[in-house]
Design an enzyme around this catalytic site. Sequence first.
Site, short mmCIF file in Angstrom:
data_model
loop_
_atom_site.label_atom_id
_atom_site.label_comp_id
_atom_site.label_asym_id
_atom_site.label_seq_id
_atom_site.Cartn_x
_atom_site.Cartn_y
_atom_site.Cartn_z
N THR A 186 46.94 36.59 103.08
CA THR A 186 47.63 35.49 102.40
C THR A 186 46.68 34.77 101.46
OG1 THR A 186 49.17 35.12 104.22
CG2 THR A 186 48.78 33.26 102.75
N SER B 263 79.54 3.26 80.59
CA SER B 263 79.84 2.25 81.60
C SER B 263 81.21 2.47 82.20
CB SER B 263 79.77 0.85 80.98
OG SER B 263 80.17 -0.13 81.91
#
Length: 465
Positions: free
Chosen positions: A135, A312
């Site tokens: 790894t 909005s």
Amino acid sequence: MRRDKDMLGERDIPDDAYYGIHTLRALENFPLSRSRVHPQLIAAMALVKKTAAEVNGELGYLPPEIAQAICRAAEEVLAGSWSDQFVVDALQGGAGTSTNMNVNEVLASRANEILTGDKQGPVHPLDHVNLQQSTNDVYPTALRIAAIQLLKPLSEACAQLQEVLQNKEAEFAGIIKVGRTEMQDALPIMLGQEFSAYAQAIARDRWRLYKVEERLRQTNLGGTAVGTGLNANKKYIFMVNDRLRQYANIGLARAENMIDVTQNADVFVEVSGLLKALSVNLSKIAHDLRLMSSGPRAGFGEIELPQRQAGSSIMPGKVNPVIAEAVNQLAFHVMSSDLAITLAAQSGQLELNAFLPLIAHHLLGGLELLANGVTMFTERCVRDITACQARCEKLLEASLVTVTAIVPHVGYEKATEVAKLAYASGRTVREIILEMDLLTAEQLDVILNPQALTRPGIAGENLIK
């Protein structure tokens, strides 16, 4: 269900899963972010596995049929198959072992399926897929490849943004406006000049990202666990690096000191720092665009951003600068990721950094986020910005900033008096100067010429006696 075993015992694995017991344990141990390992890292690891299997086959360390099956399985992953089988969490202990084993197990199961029609068979995830690897050399090598591959689209996105900003520089070259320092009126500036500064900043970022790729090209593949290369044949080490460079189409090179590359992660901090610098510039530009476009009636209103969506749920007609706001937020995210990468890199101990998964998660995610964000910013905002020339000129005329240009002609104290009278009366600087008979209208035309006010030199210098 099928049975799989490791040093801790045996477990049942779902029949449709290509992963094995190591991946299953990782799924149980790390229920953390619900984010999977970045697909670019999985692809880079598959490329490493394909290369290693091919070289091991050529050198006689793997039977030809097993090497070929592993290579075919890896090629399928590189083509996008089996992505649902890479299931471990992006944040994990073990320096990336869970990710490496997830890849090993999926490739082994698929290679067995290719050879025998069954997921269990002669191909072993460690004895074959991970042969002459660790790894600790596979993961850092794959991370470097993935980072380089993600750097390229980000650099291209920056080039596109730079070009669009330069186009705006030319488009707005003749529009004079009030400059601002510390959010107060300052010397006049051309709107195009402001955009030229944005373009230059992005050009620097683009160049830095282009150059940093060189730092990522040194790999430790073949160094195995600590960089010494134990259990990796010397011929394999040279061959696997040469072949990986060929397949990745990147100028990779085996590091002269593989121990250094195995234990130190400072190169990722360097790349992250450049992503942070780009984020700083992007956020600054986005802030400026939001300020200059503020309004439409009660703000600066010097530019208009393209309207992208209603702003909005309670105020009809309101449109917000949502693209610029999104850029600010992604910039904040990448800047905070830089701290996580810094902390992870400095926390490695002795021969290994156990926190590479955190580095990979933030670095690769930041590269992709910025590439997407820069493209969005370019196409959905900057390209369609328009200038409000009349508003720019009106604000400049009403301001006091042009008084600075008369200082060489009447002195600082007289100019201050003009500014105070103009401010108190609400009249223009030009009106006060003419009323005080300090300069003639013709002289003011020369001194207050927009081009003279926005370039080096003394405006109307030839008028000074």
